[in-house]
Motif scaffolding. Sequence first.
Motif, PDB file in Angstrom:
ATOM      1  N   ILE A  53       1.028  -1.158   0.003  1.00 35.20           N
ATOM      2  CA  ILE A  53       0.076   0.126  -0.012  1.00 35.20           C
ATOM      3  C   ILE A  53       0.783   1.330   0.074  1.00 35.20           C
ATOM      4  CG2 ILE A  53      -1.501   1.319   1.253  1.00 35.20           C
ATOM      5  CD1 ILE A  53      -3.027  -1.351   2.219  1.00 35.20           C
ATOM      6  N   CYS A  54       1.924   1.249   0.921  1.00 33.77           N
ATOM      7  CA  CYS A  54       2.692   2.510   0.956  1.00 33.77           C
ATOM      8  C   CYS A  54       3.817   2.812  -0.116  1.00 33.77           C
ATOM      9  CB  CYS A  54       3.542   2.635   2.455  1.00 33.77           C
ATOM     10  SG  CYS A  54       2.246   2.386   4.083  1.00 33.77           S
ATOM     11  N   THR A  55       4.213   1.687  -0.697  1.00 35.16           N
ATOM     12  CA  THR A  55       5.412   1.941  -1.634  1.00 35.16           C
ATOM     13  C   THR A  55       5.077   1.455  -3.041  1.00 35.16           C
ATOM     14  OG1 THR A  55       6.133  -0.426  -1.533  1.00 35.16           O
ATOM     15  CG2 THR A  55       7.111   1.060   0.153  1.00 35.16           C
ATOM     16  N   ILE A  56       3.628   0.992  -3.311  1.00 41.49           N
ATOM     17  CA  ILE A  56       3.292   0.584  -4.922  1.00 41.49           C
ATOM     18  C   ILE A  56       2.120   1.446  -4.924  1.00 41.49           C
ATOM     19  CG2 ILE A  56       2.636  -1.029  -6.305  1.00 41.49           C
ATOM     20  CD1 ILE A  56       4.461  -2.878  -5.151  1.00 41.49           C
ATOM     21  N   LEU A  57       0.881   1.280  -4.132  1.00 40.74           N
ATOM     22  CA  LEU A  57      -0.381   1.419  -4.670  1.00 40.74           C
ATOM     23  C   LEU A  57      -0.421   3.186  -4.324  1.00 40.74           C
ATOM     24  CD1 LEU A  57      -3.262   0.520  -5.111  1.00 40.74           C
ATOM     25  CD2 LEU A  57      -3.658   0.251  -2.747  1.00 40.74           C
ATOM     26  N   LEU A  58      -0.092   3.547  -3.189  1.00 37.59           N
ATOM     27  CA  LEU A  58      -0.484   5.023  -2.846  1.00 37.59           C
ATOM     28  C   LEU A  58       0.418   5.867  -3.670  1.00 37.59           C
ATOM     29  CD1 LEU A  58      -1.819   6.957  -1.249  1.00 37.59           C
ATOM     30  CD2 LEU A  58       0.082   6.698   0.638  1.00 37.59           C
ATOM     31  N   PRO A  59       1.925   5.457  -3.901  1.00 38.24           N
ATOM     32  CA  PRO A  59       2.398   6.555  -4.625  1.00 38.24           C
ATOM     33  C   PRO A  59       2.176   6.537  -6.337  1.00 38.24           C
ATOM     34  CG  PRO A  59       4.160   4.705  -4.068  1.00 38.24           C
ATOM     35  CD  PRO A  59       2.780   4.693  -3.197  1.00 38.24           C
ATOM     36  N   THR A  60       1.816   5.226  -6.846  1.00 35.63           N
ATOM     37  CA  THR A  60       1.442   5.081  -8.255  1.00 35.63           C
ATOM     38  C   THR A  60       0.003   5.910  -8.379  1.00 35.63           C
ATOM     39  OG1 THR A  60       2.395   2.816  -8.166  1.00 35.63           O
ATOM     40  CG2 THR A  60       0.597   3.335  -9.962  1.00 35.63           C
ATOM     41  N   PHE A  61      -1.104   5.619  -7.257  1.00 34.05           N
ATOM     42  CA  PHE A  61      -2.288   6.542  -7.459  1.00 34.05           C
ATOM     43  C   PHE A  61      -1.969   7.870  -7.464  1.00 34.05           C
ATOM     44  CE2 PHE A  61      -5.818   8.281  -5.186  1.00 34.05           C
ATOM     45  CZ  PHE A  61      -6.798   8.104  -6.243  1.00 34.05           C
ATOM     46  N   LEU A  62      -1.201   8.559  -6.423  1.00 36.62           N
ATOM     47  CA  LEU A  62      -0.874   9.738  -6.266  1.00 36.62           C
ATOM     48  C   LEU A  62      -0.364  10.318  -7.493  1.00 36.62           C
ATOM     49  CD1 LEU A  62       0.033   9.978  -2.697  1.00 36.62           C
ATOM     50  CD2 LEU A  62      -2.259  10.668  -3.639  1.00 36.62           C
ATOM     51  N   ILE A  63       0.717   9.607  -8.150  1.00 39.33           N
ATOM     52  CA  ILE A  63       1.281  10.233  -9.200  1.00 39.33           C
ATOM     53  C   ILE A  63       0.309  10.293 -10.599  1.00 39.33           C
ATOM     54  CG2 ILE A  63       3.141   9.580 -10.845  1.00 39.33           C
ATOM     55  CD1 ILE A  63       4.952   8.641  -8.398  1.00 39.33           C
ATOM     56  N   HIS A  64      -0.463   9.171 -10.526  1.00 34.43           N
ATOM     57  CA  HIS A  64      -1.480   9.099 -11.679  1.00 34.43           C
ATOM     58  C   HIS A  64      -2.457  10.330 -11.759  1.00 34.43           C
ATOM     59  CE1 HIS A  64      -4.156   7.299 -14.642  1.00 34.43           C
ATOM     60  NE2 HIS A  64      -5.236   7.674 -13.734  1.00 34.43           N
ATOM     61  N   ILE A  65      -2.940  10.632 -10.565  1.00 38.47           N
ATOM     62  CA  ILE A  65      -3.669  11.782 -10.288  1.00 38.47           C
ATOM     63  C   ILE A  65      -2.847  13.091 -11.052  1.00 38.47           C
ATOM     64  CG2 ILE A  65      -4.860  13.174  -8.468  1.00 38.47           C
ATOM     65  CD1 ILE A  65      -6.364  10.411  -9.295  1.00 38.47           C
ATOM     66  N   TYR A  66      -1.669  13.150 -10.166  1.00 39.33           N
ATOM     67  CA  TYR A  66      -0.706  14.213 -10.681  1.00 39.33           C
ATOM     68  C   TYR A  66      -0.763  14.399 -12.265  1.00 39.33           C
ATOM     69  CZ  TYR A  66       3.177  17.435 -11.387  1.00 39.33           C
ATOM     70  OH  TYR A  66       4.117  18.221 -11.472  1.00 39.33           O
ATOM     71  N   ARG A  67      -0.431  13.320 -12.879  1.00 36.58           N
ATOM     72  CA  ARG A  67      -0.009  13.137 -14.101  1.00 36.58           C
ATOM     73  C   ARG A  67      -1.341  13.704 -14.936  1.00 36.58           C
ATOM     74  NH1 ARG A  67      -1.078   9.795 -18.236  1.00 36.58           N
ATOM     75  NH2 ARG A  67      -1.645   8.005 -16.956  1.00 36.58           N
ATOM     76  N   ARG A  68      -2.656  13.206 -14.461  1.00 35.90           N
ATOM     77  CA  ARG A  68      -3.845  13.358 -15.193  1.00 35.90           C
ATOM     78  C   ARG A  68      -4.579  14.910 -14.858  1.00 35.90           C
ATOM     79  NH1 ARG A  68      -7.205   8.925 -16.501  1.00 35.90           N
ATOM     80  NH2 ARG A  68      -8.637  10.697 -17.185  1.00 35.90           N
ATOM     81  N   TYR A  69      -3.972  15.483 -13.762  1.00 29.80           N
ATOM     82  CA  TYR A  69      -4.261  16.877 -13.421  1.00 29.80           C
ATOM     83  C   TYR A  69      -3.393  17.683 -14.515  1.00 29.80           C
ATOM     84  CZ  TYR A  69      -4.359  21.107 -11.342  1.00 29.80           C
ATOM     85  OH  TYR A  69      -4.693  22.535 -10.665  1.00 29.80           O
ATOM     86  N   GLN A  70      -2.310  17.331 -14.859  1.00 27.11           N
ATOM     87  CA  GLN A  70      -1.580  18.102 -15.519  1.00 27.11           C
ATOM     88  C   GLN A  70      -1.844  17.798 -17.217  1.00 27.11           C
ATOM     89  OE1 GLN A  70       0.513  20.521 -14.666  1.00 27.11           O
ATOM     90  NE2 GLN A  70       0.811  20.130 -12.593  1.00 27.11           N
ATOM     91  N   GLY A  71      -2.494  16.938 -17.209  1.00 29.89           N
ATOM     92  CA  GLY A  71      -2.893  16.309 -18.765  1.00 29.89           C
ATOM     93  C   GLY A  71      -1.671  15.845 -19.727  1.00 29.89           C
ATOM     94  N   TRP A  72      -0.600  15.162 -18.814  1.00 26.78           N
ATOM     95  CA  TRP A  72       0.554  14.774 -19.481  1.00 26.78           C
ATOM     96  C   TRP A  72       0.543  13.303 -19.612  1.00 26.78           C
ATOM     97  CZ3 TRP A  72       4.062  17.133 -15.278  1.00 26.78           C
ATOM     98  CH2 TRP A  72       4.160  18.452 -15.234  1.00 26.78           C
ATOM     99  N   SER A  73       1.020  12.756 -20.744  1.00 28.79           N
ATOM    100  CA  SER A  73       1.229  11.371 -21.063  1.00 28.79           C
ATOM    101  C   SER A  73       2.199  10.724 -20.172  1.00 28.79           C
ATOM    102  CB  SER A  73       1.379  10.938 -22.541  1.00 28.79           C
ATOM    103  OG  SER A  73       2.826  11.298 -22.746  1.00 28.79           O
ATOM    104  N   ARG A  74       2.273   9.422 -19.915  1.00 29.94           N
ATOM    105  CA  ARG A  74       3.392   8.845 -19.414  1.00 29.94           C
ATOM    106  C   ARG A  74       4.828   9.078 -19.856  1.00 29.94           C
ATOM    107  NH1 ARG A  74      -0.466   4.777 -19.072  1.00 29.94           N
ATOM    108  NH2 ARG A  74      -1.079   3.956 -17.020  1.00 29.94           N
ATOM    109  N   ILE A  75       4.845   9.290 -21.003  1.00 27.60           N
ATOM    110  CA  ILE A  75       6.222   9.708 -21.717  1.00 27.60           C
ATOM    111  C   ILE A  75       6.347  11.239 -21.433  1.00 27.60           C
ATOM    112  CG2 ILE A  75       7.419  10.009 -24.153  1.00 27.60           C
ATOM    113  CD1 ILE A  75       6.982   7.226 -23.245  1.00 27.60           C
TER     114      ILE A  75
END
Length: 205
Positions: A53-75
Motif C-alpha cells: 500500500i505504502c510503496t506501490i499502490l499509494l505513490p502510483t495512485f497519487l502520481i497518476h492523479i498528478y499526471r492526469r491533473y497536468q494533462g501529461w502522458s506517461r512519456i
Amino acid sequence: MKERNIIFAARVVSALFSPFYLAIIGLAILFLFSYLSLLPLGYKLSVFAMVYICTILLPTFLIHIYRRYQGWSRIELGMKERRMIPYVIAIVCYFLCYYLMNLLHIPHFMSSIIVAALGIQVVCAIINLWWKVSTHMAAIGGVAGSLLAFSVMFMFNPTWWFCLVILLAGMVGTARMILRQHSLQQVVTGFLIGMIIALYAVIHV
C-alpha cells in the motif's frame, strides 16, 4: 509492424518492473533466505500488504492523479523537469512506510529495505536536478545490492539469483533505451546508484 511489437514489449517490461517494486522484492528475498521465513504466514502477509500500500499502490495512485491533473502522458511525465513532484510523492510515501514499520516494531531487517529504497529515491531526486537518471534501473540495482547484502548477512549463495537479477536489469535497461527515456550512461549509472546504496543501507543502517 515489427518495430511496433518491440516498442510494445518495451512498454510491458517497463510497466512490469516499476521502480516501486524494490521493497516488495526485498521482502520476498528476506522471507525466502533468512530466519524470517519462520514467521507466521498471516504476519508476513500483513507486512506485505502494508508495504504494498505504502510503496506501490499509494505513490502510483497519487502520481497518476498528478499526471492526469497536468494533462501529461506517461512519456511526457518522464521529462527531467517534470519528475521532481513524482519523486517527492514517492519519498513521502516511503517515509510513511518506514514510520509505520518503526511504530509497529517491525524487525530491523525489513525496515532496512525501506531505508535503502528511500535512500535511492532521495539520491535520484537530487541528481535529477542536474541530470536525468533511470529510476527503473536504480530500483533493480537496489534489488541486486540487497541480494548481495543479505547473502553476506545470512550466508547463502546468491549466484543464480544474482544472475537472474542481472538478466532482468539488462531487459529493463534495454526497454528504457528503446522507449528513448534514457541513454546507456543514464541506465548504467542508475543501476550502480541503486546497488551501492542498497548494499550499504542493508548492511550498515
